[in-house]
Write a protein that holds these residues in place. Structure first.
Motif, PDB file in Angstrom:
ATOM      1  N   PRO A 171       0.750  -1.226  -0.019  1.00  0.00           N
ATOM      2  CA  PRO A 171      -0.099  -0.057   0.072  1.00  0.00           C
ATOM      3  C   PRO A 171       0.943   1.451  -0.109  1.00  0.00           C
ATOM      4  CG  PRO A 171      -0.421  -1.464   1.818  1.00  0.00           C
ATOM      5  CD  PRO A 171       0.684  -1.803   1.139  1.00  0.00           C
ATOM      6  N   ARG A 172       0.132   2.328  -0.237  1.00  0.00           N
ATOM      7  CA  ARG A 172       1.037   3.558  -0.356  1.00  0.00           C
ATOM      8  C   ARG A 172       1.770   4.051   0.910  1.00  0.00           C
ATOM      9  NH1 ARG A 172      -2.153   7.288  -4.605  1.00  0.00           N
ATOM     10  NH2 ARG A 172      -0.295   8.636  -4.613  1.00  0.00           N
ATOM     11  N   THR A 174       2.595   1.933   3.352  1.00  0.00           N
ATOM     12  CA  THR A 174       3.790   1.253   3.811  1.00  0.00           C
ATOM     13  C   THR A 174       4.928   1.575   2.911  1.00  0.00           C
ATOM     14  OG1 THR A 174       1.831  -0.704   3.984  1.00  0.00           O
ATOM     15  CG2 THR A 174       4.459  -1.118   3.996  1.00  0.00           C
ATOM     16  N   ARG A 177       6.220   4.658   4.266  1.00  0.00           N
ATOM     17  CA  ARG A 177       6.923   4.653   5.540  1.00  0.00           C
ATOM     18  C   ARG A 177       8.202   3.539   5.508  1.00  0.00           C
ATOM     19  NH1 ARG A 177       5.569   1.808  10.426  1.00  0.00           N
ATOM     20  NH2 ARG A 177       4.256   0.275   9.174  1.00  0.00           N
ATOM     21  N   ARG A 178       8.213   2.659   4.772  1.00  0.00           N
ATOM     22  CA  ARG A 178       9.077   1.490   4.689  1.00  0.00           C
ATOM     23  C   ARG A 178      10.435   1.781   3.730  1.00  0.00           C
ATOM     24  NH1 ARG A 178       9.005  -2.734   8.014  1.00  0.00           N
ATOM     25  NH2 ARG A 178       7.512  -2.962   9.434  1.00  0.00           N
TER      26      ARG A 178
ATOM     27  N   ARG B  98      -3.294  -4.165  -5.887  1.00  0.00           N
ATOM     28  CA  ARG B  98      -2.289  -4.655  -5.364  1.00  0.00           C
ATOM     29  C   ARG B  98      -2.342  -6.463  -5.138  1.00  0.00           C
ATOM     30  NH1 ARG B  98      -3.543  -3.439   0.476  1.00  0.00           N
ATOM     31  NH2 ARG B  98      -1.994  -4.880   0.634  1.00  0.00           N
ATOM     32  N   GLN B 116      15.718  -1.246   4.999  1.00  0.00           N
ATOM     33  CA  GLN B 116      15.184  -2.097   6.458  1.00  0.00           C
ATOM     34  C   GLN B 116      16.037  -3.174   6.563  1.00  0.00           C
ATOM     35  OE1 GLN B 116      12.184  -0.957   8.017  1.00  0.00           O
ATOM     36  NE2 GLN B 116      11.797   0.573   6.521  1.00  0.00           N
ATOM     37  N   LEU B 124       8.335  -8.319   4.942  1.00  0.00           N
ATOM     38  CA  LEU B 124       7.503  -7.115   4.729  1.00  0.00           C
ATOM     39  C   LEU B 124       6.119  -7.242   3.821  1.00  0.00           C
ATOM     40  CD1 LEU B 124       6.818  -4.206   5.551  1.00  0.00           C
ATOM     41  CD2 LEU B 124       8.286  -3.164   3.663  1.00  0.00           C
ATOM     42  N   ILE B 128       2.252  -8.080   4.954  1.00  0.00           N
ATOM     43  CA  ILE B 128       1.437  -6.948   4.486  1.00  0.00           C
ATOM     44  C   ILE B 128       0.298  -7.672   3.677  1.00  0.00           C
ATOM     45  CG2 ILE B 128       0.905  -5.101   2.779  1.00  0.00           C
ATOM     46  CD1 ILE B 128       2.265  -3.876   5.031  1.00  0.00           C
TER      47      ILE B 128
END
Lengths: 282, 268
Positions: A171-172, A174, A177-178, B98, B116, B124, B128
């Motif tokens: 998602p945008r 995430t 942020r990551r 997605r 990360q 990750l 998610i």
């Protein structure tokens, strides 16, 4: 002969570089030296324990720190959120309008922002000389810097990183942020530090919005003037006695110390944020 | 079965969807007025490795990126025709983009790990997408790192930055990151172009092993690599399909003179 000429040109180039460096550094050193010389006799514990009424700086130091904390709370989050929105979410037309808005804001002289703050906040809204009015006026002055540095920092993150996150179906939020924010944080932190540095050096808008008092500041947001360091530099320089001039120098020196501390803090934040970034070993 | 997909529309193969993972039906892609792909029709077989080859600027990467909708946010992007994944149009309004990108994984030309830790890089996406629980992370991370051949190099520094790894190791990490979300299709955009020979071999071995589980589509400039790794070749020139053929047929006896010229250019 040609070799000699080349070496001569090299030396001339390096000489000019060193001269340019000296021209940049010399004024800073001269300012620090002159402030030290000016304030030397006044640099003692009384500066921190007495208020400006008795030739100390306690109320002005506390007031300046309070203003900086307020700007950090108001301009920091709003500016960073604005920069993120412009870089990542805003449609091109809306982004263009917003950019025009903050660029215009950046061009308005600080004394005019102070004057508008005085008319609208101090008078129309009956806040009087108040901490909140000062924080809002200073935040309006520094907001464009925070927005701009955040936006540029995010746009400079390599596109490959954005591709990786998008291709993975993240998602945008995430992705932001990551993947995008960690490498951008050092530049964003520098932007906030510059913003605070600009704010800590301002006087004109504060004269209109928060006035000045020799009493220690309270946490009251309305109807209470507070003291701050730049005003002491401005006022004491015009007063007759040597001691008052020394206190003005000490206030100037303290502003410089605060700036250095801010730069140090900014670097610390940047270093911590970049612990997974390519430039630093793990 | 299919030696040339040049004029073949999806309508011609309706009913045999099970054989094809990705079907391209007169795909035209442009950015603003500039047209890159000029009507590509081809069917990419399930469980096989298809190499997309062609001269620089022929639209290989544009086509690859269209298959997991990576162009969506690029200004001026327009697409006509259809791209079907397991029989469903991926540009239909109802597509969960997605989820599509989870099903169609992609590895890029240069390694691009997230800033990360090594462990978070792998977990990750899977976390998610709800594929892994928190308890799964350590066992599944180990499994994937072993699968790509990176475990021995990183097992004692899973919490460290991935940027201290070599370029080849970073690309293997990115491969593990893609595999963690369990794609059905794997897109590879010149994945070994920036790697050393050892890492290149490792990636090629992985490609060979992966086609058991998924359809692999890769873009390469290296014809030897295409000959080594691919089952099927899709040759593009100036945004059009010149020829699609099984790898042996393409290199031994290409049907189109342009293919022959391209291959001989390589041979010379």
């Amino acid at each position: 002969m040609r070799d000699l000429l080349r070496r001569g040109r090299d030396m001339l180039f390096w000489g000019l570089c060193l001269l340019a460096l000296a021209l940049v550094i010399a004024p800073s050193l001269a300012i620090i030296a002159s402030l030290l010389q000016q304030s030397w006799p006044a640099l003692n514990i009384n500066l921190f324990t007495n208020t400006t009424a008795t030739n100390g700086l306690q109320n002005a130091i506390l007031g300046s720190l309070l203003l900086m904390a307020g700007i950090l709370v108001v301009a920091g989050p709003i500016g960073i959120a604005g920069g993120i929105y412009l870089a990542e979410f805003a449609p091109p037309t809306r982004a263009g309008i917003l950019r025009l808005g903050y660029e215009t804001l950046a061009g308005i002289p600080s004394i005019i922002i102070g004057f508008v703050g005085y008319i609208v906040l101090a008078q129309e809204l009956h806040w009087g000389f108040s901490l909140l009015a000062a924080i809002l006026a200073l935040s309006a002055i520094v907001l464009p810097y925070v927005v701009k540095t955040t936006e540029v920092a995010l746009l400079q993150v390599p596109a490959t990183l954005r591709d990786a996150a998008v291709a993975l179906g993240l998602p945008r939020i995430t992705t932001l942020r990551r993947a995008l924010l960690p490498p951008a944080i050092p530049a964003i932190a520098s932007g906030v530090v510059v913003a605070l540095a600009i704010a800590v050096g301002e006087t004109a808008p504060l004269l209109y919005t928060v006035g000045f008092t020799s009493q220690d500041p309270t946490l009251s947001l309305f109807q209470h003037p507070i003291g701050y360091l730049t005003y002491v530099v401005y006022l004491n320089a015009t007063l007759p006695t040597k001691l008052e001039h020394e206190v003005a120098g000490a206030a100037g020196l303290l502003i410089l110390v605060m700036l250095l501390a801010l730069i140090g803090l900014g670097r610390l934040v940047a270093r911590r944020a970049a612990r997974y970034a390519a430039q630093l070993p793990s | 079965m299919l030696s040339s997909g040049r004029h073949l529309g999806v309508a011609d193969v309706v009913g045999s969807n099970l054989d094809w993972t990705v079907q391209l039906d007169e795909v035209r892609v442009g950015f603003g007025p500039k047209q890159i792909l000029k009507g590509i029709s081809a069917n990419l077989p399930k469980g096989k490795v298809t190499a997309i080859i062609g001269p620089t600027g022929c639209g290989k990467t544009t086509l690859l990126r269209s298959i997991n909708r990576l162009h969506d946010r690029r200004p001026g992007f327009n697409l006509k025709g259809r791209i079907l994944l397991d029989g469903e149009s991926i540009y239909a309004g109802s597509t969960d983009v997605r989820e599509l990108r989870r099903r169609v994984g992609m590895l890029f030309q240069r390694p691009n790990p997230f800033p990360q830790s090594i462990r978070e890089n792998i977990s990750l996406g899977a976390r998610i997408h709800g594929l892994w629980s928190r308890a799964d992370v350590s066992t599944k991370t180990e499994y994937l790192l072993r699968e790509v051949g990176l475990w021995d190099a990183v097992h004692d520094r899973l919490s460290s930055t991935p940027f201290s790894l070599s370029g080849g190791q970073q690309q293997l990490l990115c491969m593990a990151r893609v595999l963690a979300v369990e794609p059905n299709v794997l897109l590879l955009d010149e994945p070994t172009s920036s790697l050393d020979p050892h890492s290149t071999t490792r990636i090629e071995e992985l490609i060979a092993g992966l086609k058991e589980k998924m359809t692999v589509i890769f873009v390469t400039h290296n014809l030897q690599q295409a000959a080594r790794c691919a089952d099927e070749i899709l040759f593009l020139e100036q945004g059009e399909v010149v020829e699609q053929a099984p790898v042996k047929q393409f290199f031994d006896d290409p049907a189109d003179p342009r293919s022959r010229a391209y291959i001989s250019g390589w041979a010379v």
